[in-house]
Design a protein around this motif. Structure first.
Motif, PDB file in Angstrom:
ATOM      1  N   THR A  69       5.745   0.945 -12.237  1.00  0.00           N
ATOM      2  CA  THR A  69       5.060   0.141 -11.240  1.00  0.00           C
ATOM      3  C   THR A  69       5.381  -1.341 -11.391  1.00  0.00           C
ATOM      4  O   THR A  69       5.518  -2.059 -10.387  1.00  0.00           O
ATOM      5  CB  THR A  69       3.537   0.342 -11.324  1.00  0.00           C
ATOM      6  OG1 THR A  69       3.104   0.188 -12.699  1.00  0.00           O
ATOM      7  CG2 THR A  69       3.139   1.730 -10.845  1.00  0.00           C
ATOM      8  N   TRP A  70       5.533  -1.828 -12.610  1.00  0.00           N
ATOM      9  CA  TRP A  70       5.798  -3.256 -12.832  1.00  0.00           C
ATOM     10  C   TRP A  70       7.243  -3.627 -12.484  1.00  0.00           C
ATOM     11  O   TRP A  70       7.486  -4.515 -11.670  1.00  0.00           O
ATOM     12  CB  TRP A  70       5.477  -3.631 -14.273  1.00  0.00           C
ATOM     13  CG  TRP A  70       5.672  -5.085 -14.577  1.00  0.00           C
ATOM     14  CD1 TRP A  70       6.647  -5.655 -15.346  1.00  0.00           C
ATOM     15  CD2 TRP A  70       4.862  -6.176 -14.116  1.00  0.00           C
ATOM     16  NE1 TRP A  70       6.500  -7.011 -15.400  1.00  0.00           N
ATOM     17  CE2 TRP A  70       5.414  -7.365 -14.646  1.00  0.00           C
ATOM     18  CE3 TRP A  70       3.732  -6.263 -13.297  1.00  0.00           C
ATOM     19  CZ2 TRP A  70       4.868  -8.631 -14.392  1.00  0.00           C
ATOM     20  CZ3 TRP A  70       3.193  -7.522 -13.042  1.00  0.00           C
ATOM     21  CH2 TRP A  70       3.764  -8.677 -13.583  1.00  0.00           C
ATOM     22  N   HIS A  89       0.827  -1.210   0.000  1.00  0.00           N
ATOM     23  CA  HIS A  89       0.000   0.000   0.000  1.00  0.00           C
ATOM     24  C   HIS A  89       0.864   1.264   0.000  1.00  0.00           C
ATOM     25  O   HIS A  89       0.519   2.259  -0.655  1.00  0.00           O
ATOM     26  CB  HIS A  89      -0.946  -0.005   1.197  1.00  0.00           C
ATOM     27  CG  HIS A  89      -1.825  -1.214   1.235  1.00  0.00           C
ATOM     28  ND1 HIS A  89      -2.533  -1.655   0.144  1.00  0.00           N
ATOM     29  CD2 HIS A  89      -2.104  -2.098   2.238  1.00  0.00           C
ATOM     30  CE1 HIS A  89      -3.213  -2.751   0.457  1.00  0.00           C
ATOM     31  NE2 HIS A  89      -2.965  -3.030   1.726  1.00  0.00           N
ATOM     32  N   LEU A  90       1.974   1.221   0.720  1.00  0.00           N
ATOM     33  CA  LEU A  90       2.886   2.368   0.715  1.00  0.00           C
ATOM     34  C   LEU A  90       3.470   2.577  -0.671  1.00  0.00           C
ATOM     35  O   LEU A  90       3.615   3.724  -1.134  1.00  0.00           O
ATOM     36  CB  LEU A  90       3.999   2.147   1.738  1.00  0.00           C
ATOM     37  CG  LEU A  90       5.047   3.258   1.846  1.00  0.00           C
ATOM     38  CD1 LEU A  90       4.400   4.578   2.249  1.00  0.00           C
ATOM     39  CD2 LEU A  90       6.132   2.883   2.858  1.00  0.00           C
ATOM     40  N   THR A  91       3.780   1.487  -1.370  1.00  0.00           N
ATOM     41  CA  THR A  91       4.309   1.584  -2.735  1.00  0.00           C
ATOM     42  C   THR A  91       3.293   2.230  -3.670  1.00  0.00           C
ATOM     43  O   THR A  91       3.633   3.105  -4.478  1.00  0.00           O
ATOM     44  CB  THR A  91       4.689   0.186  -3.262  1.00  0.00           C
ATOM     45  OG1 THR A  91       5.674  -0.396  -2.408  1.00  0.00           O
ATOM     46  CG2 THR A  91       5.246   0.272  -4.677  1.00  0.00           C
ATOM     47  N   VAL A  92       2.028   1.818  -3.551  1.00  0.00           N
ATOM     48  CA  VAL A  92       0.977   2.397  -4.399  1.00  0.00           C
ATOM     49  C   VAL A  92       0.802   3.883  -4.092  1.00  0.00           C
ATOM     50  O   VAL A  92       0.675   4.717  -5.000  1.00  0.00           O
ATOM     51  CB  VAL A  92      -0.352   1.636  -4.201  1.00  0.00           C
ATOM     52  CG1 VAL A  92      -1.498   2.364  -4.909  1.00  0.00           C
ATOM     53  CG2 VAL A  92      -0.233   0.213  -4.728  1.00  0.00           C
ATOM     54  N   ILE A 129      -0.048  -3.750  -7.735  1.00  0.00           N
ATOM     55  CA  ILE A 129       0.678  -2.475  -7.703  1.00  0.00           C
ATOM     56  C   ILE A 129       0.611  -1.777  -9.053  1.00  0.00           C
ATOM     57  O   ILE A 129       0.400  -0.563  -9.132  1.00  0.00           O
ATOM     58  CB  ILE A 129       2.141  -2.710  -7.283  1.00  0.00           C
ATOM     59  CG1 ILE A 129       2.215  -3.113  -5.803  1.00  0.00           C
ATOM     60  CG2 ILE A 129       2.988  -1.455  -7.525  1.00  0.00           C
ATOM     61  CD1 ILE A 129       3.583  -3.572  -5.358  1.00  0.00           C
ATOM     62  N   GLN A 130       0.768  -2.541 -10.125  1.00  0.00           N
ATOM     63  CA  GLN A 130       0.744  -1.927 -11.450  1.00  0.00           C
ATOM     64  C   GLN A 130      -0.602  -1.290 -11.768  1.00  0.00           C
ATOM     65  O   GLN A 130      -0.662  -0.144 -12.239  1.00  0.00           O
ATOM     66  CB  GLN A 130       1.083  -2.960 -12.530  1.00  0.00           C
ATOM     67  CG  GLN A 130       1.151  -2.343 -13.927  1.00  0.00           C
ATOM     68  CD  GLN A 130       1.548  -3.335 -14.989  1.00  0.00           C
ATOM     69  OE1 GLN A 130       0.964  -4.409 -15.102  1.00  0.00           O
ATOM     70  NE2 GLN A 130       2.547  -2.980 -15.791  1.00  0.00           N
TER      71      GLN A 130
END
Length: 357
Positions: free
Chosen positions: A252-253, A73-76, A269-270
């Motif tokens: 993202t990928w 979630h932090l990455t998104v 994520i992507q």
């Protein structure tokens, strides 16, 4: 004789046709005077109802379970509210040669809008990714965007978002955040009703956005803002947005792969990290930009359709990956209980069609 049909890799969303029709109606019959006041009031109420329903649909248990996957979630969130805005700022070098200042403001605003919920879930499910993570990531992004988007707009857009002030932030909180929290608090009593009437209530989702579009574009027509744009500039905007989407899909990928995420998480994520929400962006733009809102939301509307078309192509290709084929084989057989439970969640989410969000 076989009837001709649209290619499966090119989904033409009927909702986009409705949006374009609404824009045409606003161009021919813009709301003026008292009619404009009534339309504005009705659209505000409809958007508040929309976010109430969002809050009532989100299971508190799902949200709590999703917090365990905090790295995803932090990455998104970083993709949505850091990487996207940085690319938007980099596009300033295209002004005035490629983009007009007004179109650039709309493009930059697009990069500040939260992620989608519905289409992220649908594409993640289609590609056999982590559906629960996509649900939580989209929901967390939408909730964070209620506060982060107007604050980032005030910081990065400055005078371009001429309607921004403490009063504007309060309006956004009252119109979006308060109804969302009210929906969460009343979910215990209204959740089952909403679950039984999803198809009927989907008209509220889409109808509220159409009302916002009509109100914003009517005001733009009355103020004459459409005299500021040419077909060549529109073509340039589409090209810039195509590059923006391609960069974010790649980031993202491959970025998620470098961070050590597995295939299912990378898919979530992507799709959650490369998309922007039309449902959240339009009401905010109408508050922040005032009479210029119709021009400011144009990049978001174009990007929305582009992300649906490209996302459908990618999701379909991901569904043919060896890992996805193996997952379908597990679904078809009698796999472990945990696998069957996870597959059931995926099949449930798969019923959500890609639409505006």
């Amino acid at each position: 004789m076989k009837r001709p049909s649209w290619p499966s890799w090119m989904p033409i969303d009927p909702y986009i046709a409705a949006l374009l029709g609404t824009v045409g109606l606003a161009a021919l019959l813009p709301a003026r005077g008292t009619a404009a006041d009534v339309a504005s009031g009705v659209s505000t109420a409809a958007v508040a109802l929309l976010f109430f329903l969002y809050g009532a649909r989100l299971s508190t248990r799902e949200a709590m379970d999703g917090l365990r996957h905090w790295r995803l979630h932090l990455t998104v969130l970083l993709c949505t509210f850091a990487a996207f805005p940085l690319l938007g700022l980099a596009a300033k070098g295209l002004v005035p040669y490629v983009l007009t200042p007004a179109l650039y403001s709309g493009l930059l605003f697009l990069t500040l809008v939260p992620s989608t919920i519905q289409s992220s879930i649908a594409f993640t499910s289609m590609a056999r990714g982590n559906v629960p993570a996509a649900i939580c990531a989209g929901s967390f992004s939408s909730l964070a965007g209620i506060v982060l988007t107007p604050l980032l707009a005030a910081w990065l857009l400055g005078n371009s978002a001429g309607g921004f002030s403490a009063d504007s932030l309060l309006k956004i909180v009252l119109q979006l955040l308060v109804p969302f929290l009210a929906g969460q608090s009343l979910r215990r009593w209204v959740g089952s009703f909403i679950a039984r009437n999803k198809k009927v209530l989907s008209f509220v989702d889409r109808g509220s956005i159409l009302l916002v579009v009509y109100t914003a574009f009517s005001q733009g027509m009355v103020e004459g803002v459409w005299n500021q744009i040419t077909p060549a500039r529109l073509g340039a905007l589409l090209g810039v947005e195509a590059v923006l989407l391609a960069v974010m899909l790649s980031l993202t990928w491959y970025g998620a792969k470098r961070l050590g995420f597995g295939r299912a998480d990378r898919i979530a994520i992507q799709f959650a990290g490369s998309k922007k929400s039309l449902a959240a962006g339009l009401p905010m733009a109408s508050v922040l930009f005032g009479a210029q809102a119709s021009l400011a939301v144009l990049p978001l509307m174009l990007f929305h359709q582009m992300q649906l078309m490209v996302g459908a192509v990618i999701a379909k290709r991901r569904s043919h990956d060896p890992e996805a084929v193996e997952a379908r084989a597990v679904d078809a057989g009698a796999g472990p209980v945990s696998s069957r439970a996870g597959s059931a969640a995926t099949r449930t989410a798969a019923g959500t069609a890609p639409r505006s969000g």
